[in-house]
Scaffold this active site. Structure first.
Site, PDB file in Angstrom:
ATOM      1  N   SER A 176     -19.612  53.708  22.706  1.00 37.00           N
ATOM      2  CA  SER A 176     -18.597  55.362  22.394  1.00 37.00           C
ATOM      3  C   SER A 176     -18.255  56.195  21.512  1.00 37.00           C
ATOM      4  O   SER A 176     -19.313  56.875  20.565  1.00 37.00           O
ATOM      5  CB  SER A 176     -16.807  53.784  23.106  1.00 37.00           C
ATOM      6  OG  SER A 176     -16.244  55.085  23.985  1.00 37.00           O
ATOM      7  N   ASP A 376     -20.736  53.669  34.194  1.00 37.20           N
ATOM      8  CA  ASP A 376     -19.557  54.188  33.369  1.00 37.20           C
ATOM      9  C   ASP A 376     -19.830  55.693  33.414  1.00 37.20           C
ATOM     10  O   ASP A 376     -20.270  56.185  33.651  1.00 37.20           O
ATOM     11  CB  ASP A 376     -20.080  53.948  31.712  1.00 37.20           C
ATOM     12  CG  ASP A 376     -19.021  54.397  30.855  1.00 37.20           C
ATOM     13  OD1 ASP A 376     -17.844  54.194  30.905  1.00 37.20           O
ATOM     14  OD2 ASP A 376     -19.503  55.239  29.432  1.00 37.20           O
ATOM     15  N   HIS A 438     -19.818  50.315  30.376  1.00 35.49           N
ATOM     16  CA  HIS A 438     -19.130  51.266  29.316  1.00 35.49           C
ATOM     17  C   HIS A 438     -19.636  50.070  28.405  1.00 35.49           C
ATOM     18  O   HIS A 438     -20.410  50.516  27.178  1.00 35.49           O
ATOM     19  CB  HIS A 438     -17.616  51.418  29.472  1.00 35.49           C
ATOM     20  CG  HIS A 438     -17.285  52.550  27.935  1.00 35.49           C
ATOM     21  ND1 HIS A 438     -18.209  53.351  27.678  1.00 35.49           N
ATOM     22  CD2 HIS A 438     -16.583  52.036  26.882  1.00 35.49           C
ATOM     23  CE1 HIS A 438     -17.792  54.268  26.451  1.00 35.49           C
ATOM     24  NE2 HIS A 438     -16.455  53.352  25.822  1.00 35.49           N
TER      25      HIS A 438
END
EC number: 3.4.16.6
Length: 635
Positions: A176, A376, A438
């Site tokens: 991320s 994601d 994710h």
């Protein structure tokens, strides 16, 4: 004391302080984690945890949690893991993704996909104010180079405390918003290495970034494409037309200046989740989980209640016996929070260029692996793939291997199941994980470990292990992981198709070879220190004997006077959707932990700095009027 003896004592103390164990080892002992509450039976994992000071003027301390490897294959390796945000704790990674344990209720269970199989793991709550880290509340960081400078200082002090890891092969991994942090830290390490002597350089061997927020241009442009591809929106529909208009506004802003986050572009994700929300029979709204679009969540959370393990992880990390085991200060008032909204709000990085601009230069010196979970939305695979396709590095564009020819996507199977594909060229590797979110290691722990073992070029045949059945284009290489331990209470891989299951091959002979490898890896430093101590003791005794002969009235060394020194994964979107579960809860307690001698590895204590500190504060889920929930800081 005679001048000669005084000089010798000073010299010996200096010599011993140079040795790689002495002071660093005695200080390191203060960080030793004897055990964790609820720890499963079986061989314990060697752990150290605590704070290291990185900003003496503002009481800035970074929290770390270190796990020693189970096996050494060929050479020592360390993986440094960072979660996103900015402002989300790397305990997400430790307790829900790649660490040795997962949390079930109030107990820990073994994670058979833990990356500590062949590498030491170092989790750091970064930047200051995140998770168990803390700093004065008016001293949060704002820019990526600031963060990079502090992280270098942290590593300098960490390796002074634990010199046995200083020459490990180093890999930085995360997900991320760590897609911004990791390239900047790598840049600072390479700059440091240019100034350091050959024996003081760090062996940076690779960067591994999952579902990374790296290039805002391609990532913002991928939201609508992903929504169409997954059937969240019908292209050409009225809802789609609204969103296409917002995309035009976003592009206009990016034509002026591309920043790491742009509010006009963040609105695209917010609106996708808003217009695709549906009413339930009870009158409540459900929306897509932005981290895994196969799942739904209540609006406006849209994924903030995920992953489910968080309901056990949060109370576990707030337990007094756990914080005591991890050397967290007893004065901490509110306990661990996953994400700190204040950190995310401060860390806007408006003067920092996106880390995508650093990649071409980094790829000249360091291999980089990017991986994506296919389900994601928030940092989706389309954006990553388009960034790679548009980027030029090492003499060509994208995965081009010759004019007009691109490196093929090589099919990856894991224990007979379709796991995704690998693609690589000129020091860059891309891995797509099918049926993954994710947080890829949360879904597929053993597949993710197989990836990191391949990246690190682990050959488990060196320790007598048997590789699991992982094949790329049908070829089974030696650089693969061991199967899971038989009968362990592991958090299972639960994806359709049965998950990653297997049996243990770690028998007594393997353990014997592992122990021998560990001994060889650490023998040399211990032998050097032993020689120094023996020589020092001999010289000291000789000087005492000679001085006693010369001065019959001498009664002893120092006469008892005490001679010598006494002393989250983040996600972005929904208008700064970067902070998960954000709730303002600023710490006001003091921190009183042991000083670590001259290292200044310390925490604030009573005195002139008794003021507010932030330790993983964060804000509760709120429905920001007209915007949906704010995650002020997490990708």
């Amino acid at each position: 004391m005679a001048p000669a003896i005084r000089q010798l004592a000073t010299g010996l103390l200096l010599a011993l302080s140079w040795a790689p164990t002495t002071r660093a080892d005695s200080s390191a002992a203060d960080y030793y984690v004897k055990s964790l509450p609820g720890q499963p039976a079986g061989p314990p994992v060697k752990m150290h945890a605590g704070h290291i000071e990185t900003d003496a003027d503002h009481n800035g301390n970074l929290f770390f949690w270190h796990f020693e490897n189970k096996h050494i294959a060929q050479r020592q390796r360390t993986v440094i893991w960072l979660n996103g945000g900015p402002g989300c704790s790397s305990e997400d990674g430790a307790m829900m993704e790649i660490g040795p344990y997962r949390v079930k209720g109030d107990q820990l269970v073994n994670n058979n996909g833990s990356w500590h199989e062949f590498a030491n793991l170092l989790f750091v709550d970064n930047p200051v104010g995140t998770g168990f880290s803390y700093v004065d509340t008016n001293s949060y960081l704002h820019e990526l180079d600031e963060m990079g400078d502090q992280f270098i200082l942290f590593l300098e002090k960490f390796f002074k405390l634990f010199p046995q890891y200083a020459q490990d092969d180093l890999y930085f991994a995360g997900e991320s918003y760590a897609g911004q942090h990791i390239p900047y830290i790598a840049k600072h390490i390479l700059e440091r290495n240019e100034k350091a002597g050959p024996d003081d350089q760090w062996n940076l061997k690779g960067l591994v970034i999952g579902n990374g927020w790296i290039s805002p241009f391609e990532q913002y442009g991928s939201y609508l494409k992903f929504a169409y591809e997954k059937g969240l929106l019908a292209q050409g529909s009225e809802k789609a037309k609204q969103l296409e208009q917002q995309w035009k506004i976003c592009r206009k802003q990016m034509a002026v200046d591309i920043k790491i986050d742009i509010s006009e572009c963040e609105a695209i994700l917010q609106k996708i989740l808003d217009v695709t929300a549906t009413l339930t029979t009870s009158g409540k709204r459900n929306c897509y989980n932005m981290y895994d679009v196969r799942l739904k969540d209540t609006y406006p959370s849209c994924g903030m209640n995920w992953p489910p393990d968080l309901t056990d992880v949060t109370p576990y990390l707030r337990r007094k016996d756990v914080t005591e085991a991890l050397h967290i200060n007893a004065a901490k008032n509110t306990g661990w929070k996953e994400c700190n909204g204040a950190v995310g709000s401060a860390f806007r990085a408006h003067k920092s260029k996106p880390s995508r601009d650093l990649l071409p230069d980094l790829l000249k010196k360091v291999p980089i692996t990017l991986f994506s979970g296919a389900e994601d939305l928030i940092c989706n695979h389309i954006g990553t793939e388009e960034m790679i396709g548009n980027m030029e590095w090492n003499g060509a564009k994208g995965f081009e291997v010759s004019p007009g020819n691109w490196a093929p996507r090589r099919d990856w199977t894991f224990e007979g199941k379709d796991a995704g594909f690998w693609q690589e060229a000129r020091n860059l590797t891309y891995v797509l994980f099918k049926e993954a979110s994710h947080m890829v290691p949360f879904d597929w722990p053993r597949r993710s470990r197989d990836m990191i073992d391949r990246v690190m070029k682990v050959d488990i045949s060196a320790i007598g292990g048997e590789p699991t059945d992982s094949r790329i284009d049908g070829e089974k290489g030696p650089v693969t992981s061991v199967p899971p331990s038989k009968g362990s209470n592991n958090h299972p891989d639960t994806k359709p198709g049965g998950g990653d299951k297997g049996s243990s091959t770690n028998d007594d002979e393997t353990q014997k070879q592992v122990d021998e490898a560990k001994w060889k890896a650490y023998y040399r430093s211990g032998e050097i220190v032993l020689v120094i101590v023996v020589i020092a003791a001999g010289l000291w005794g000789w000087y005492i004997w000679r001085d006693r002969r010369r001065r019959s009235g001498y009664q002893g060394v120092a006469g008892g006077d005490g001679a010598g020194p006494g002393h989250r994964a983040g996600a972005r979107g929904l208008d700064r959707f970067q902070d998960r579960r954000t709730a303002r809860d600023v710490e006001t307690g003091d921190f009183d932990e042991s000083e670590l001698d001259d290292l200044h590895v310390e925490t604030p204590r009573e005195g002139p700095h008794k003021e507010a500190y932030a330790i993983g504060d964060d804000s509760d889920e709120e429905d920001i009027k007209g915007k949906g929930p704010e995650r002020s800081g997490t990708r």
